[in-house]
Design an enzyme around this catalytic site. Structure first.
Site, PDB file in Angstrom:
ATOM      1  N   CYS B 116      18.968  11.213  15.002  1.00 58.88           N
ATOM      2  CA  CYS B 116      20.067  10.481  14.382  1.00 58.88           C
ATOM      3  C   CYS B 116      19.870  10.625  12.888  1.00 58.88           C
ATOM      4  O   CYS B 116      18.756  10.716  12.404  1.00 58.88           O
ATOM      5  CB  CYS B 116      20.085   9.005  14.745  1.00 58.88           C
ATOM      6  SG  CYS B 116      21.478   8.163  13.954  1.00 58.88           S
ATOM      7  N   CYS B 119      18.410   5.665  10.194  1.00 60.57           N
ATOM      8  CA  CYS B 119      17.409   4.869  10.888  1.00 60.57           C
ATOM      9  C   CYS B 119      18.060   3.706  11.615  1.00 60.57           C
ATOM     10  O   CYS B 119      17.511   3.158  12.547  1.00 60.57           O
ATOM     11  CB  CYS B 119      16.342   4.376   9.920  1.00 60.57           C
ATOM     12  SG  CYS B 119      17.001   3.417   8.569  1.00 60.57           S
ATOM     13  N   SER B 120      19.251   3.315  11.205  1.00 56.58           N
ATOM     14  CA  SER B 120      19.897   2.191  11.878  1.00 56.58           C
ATOM     15  C   SER B 120      20.330   2.569  13.287  1.00 56.58           C
ATOM     16  O   SER B 120      20.693   1.711  14.073  1.00 56.58           O
ATOM     17  CB  SER B 120      21.097   1.706  11.073  1.00 56.58           C
ATOM     18  OG  SER B 120      22.080   2.710  10.999  1.00 56.58           O
ATOM     19  N   CYS B 121      20.295   3.849  13.591  1.00 56.41           N
ATOM     20  CA  CYS B 121      20.694   4.287  14.920  1.00 56.41           C
ATOM     21  C   CYS B 121      19.501   4.475  15.844  1.00 56.41           C
ATOM     22  O   CYS B 121      19.576   5.202  16.816  1.00 56.41           O
ATOM     23  CB  CYS B 121      21.472   5.597  14.844  1.00 56.41           C
ATOM     24  SG  CYS B 121      23.102   5.326  14.181  1.00 56.41           S
TER      25      CYS B 121
END
Lengths: 122, 216
Positions: B116, B119-121
């Site tokens: 991804c 990093c939020s994913c």
């Protein structure tokens, strides 16, 4: 760290979000750089915790006030506040700089399509 | 605007969704980080090193429990395939951000790799914190363009006949790789199995070795 410095604070047993690991790492790195001693850190952290406790019921016990892990680690949000205060005390950063930078990041996230790295424009 | 991640020929339907804005506290931490870095007071690479030091205490080993259950319980595996979010919730683990989980299974014929660009994913509620390289632009770009070479850099050499599938996590769907059960673990209980499952194997950059000895 000088031999007479207080021991380094313990990280929590488990970081509950990426930012919690980031603030811990940042505090450790800045200490290692010699910007403050752990006793200075502890002084500010105690002050922050006292302010938070005085502010009262804003936080629930699950926020860490009760120190459920029993290892002295408080809520990582207190670390964020403490570092902001400590750096401002030393004139290393101003509140305006912090606010502006946080907003710049928020804007970068809002305007970056998913699938692209989120970066600040230089 | 497009980086070298080869998005054109990769099936993306989320290219124009705005990225998820982190919480206020996460933004304050990012502000502190970037200001200290800009002033030359901290090296971002040093931060990654410190975080890696604490990798073992980062995040619950929830994902490993899911994998161990899937290896042990065929009915659970079926539910995991049908609705991973619900099956994972059976174990008491939930996405904290409301994301949907999808499990992709490794087989001798197919190897799955997760990437991804944000990093939020990363499903950190299940997998723990992402390793530093997961966020690197080199990994993000190369995993899509040349997954076989990326796997080789991690020491995973797959036969030419093995198909590699690259899954790009989105804000809505997070992937968990179900690694192949290691040989020599017949009869092991879930605790023993879970202890074998590495974070990297659930991202797809590692394969689990055959059990080295008898059940611990």
């Amino acid at each position: 760290m000088s031999p007479s410095d207080d021991p380094a604070p313990s990280p929590p047993a488990v970081f509950e979000a990426p930012w919690q690991a980031s603030i811990f790492a940042l505090v450790v790195a800045l200490h290692d750089r010699g910007l403050f001693a752990w006793r200075d850190w502890n002084r500010v952290l105690v002050q922050v915790i006292a302010e938070q406790d005085a502010a009262g019921a804003a936080r629930s016990p699950s926020d860490g006030i009760a120190d459920p892990a029993g290892d002295g680690a408080r809520h990582p949000a207190d670390w964020v506040r403490a570092l902001e205060i400590l750096l401002a005390e030393r004139s290393l950063v101003t509140p305006d700089e912090l606010t502006g930078m946080a907003e710049a990041w928020a804007q970068a996230y809002r305007t970056t399509p998913h699938g692209q790295p989120v970066t600040l424009e230089a | 605007m497009h980086d070298a991640a080869g998005h054109e020929d990769h099936d993306h339907d989320h290219d124009h969704d705005p990225s998820q804005v982190p919480s206020d506290i996460a933004l304050r931490v990012k502000a502190l980080e970037s200001l200290m870095a800009a002033k030359g007071l901290v090296d971002p690479a040093a931060l990654d090193e410190i975080i890696d030091t604490y990798e073992t205490r980062i995040g619950p080993r929830n994902g490993a429990r899911v994998v161990a259950r899937a290896w042990s319980d065929p009915a659970f595996l079926q539910r995991l395939r049908a609705d991973a979010t619900a099956a994972i919730a059976e174990l008491g683990f939930g996405g904290r951000q409301g994301e949907h989980m999808r499990v992709v299974e490794n087989t001798p014929e197919v190897h799955n790799l997760v990437v991804c660009t944000l990093c939020s994913c990363y499903p950190w509620a299940v997998l723990g914190l992402p390793p530093a390289w997961y966020k690197s632009s080199a990994y993000r770009a190369q995993a899509v363009i040349a997954p076989r070479q990326v796997l080789a850099t991690f020491g995973v050499d797959l036969p030419e006949t093995t198909e590699i599938r690259v899954w790009d996590s989105t804000a809505e769907i997070r992937y968990l790789v179900l690694p192949e059960r290691p040989a020599g673990t017949e009869g092991w209980d879930e605790d023993a199995l879970a202890a074998l499952v590495s974070r990297d194997s659930m991202i797809g950059v590692a394969r689990l070795p055959a059990a080295a000895g008898p059940r611990p």
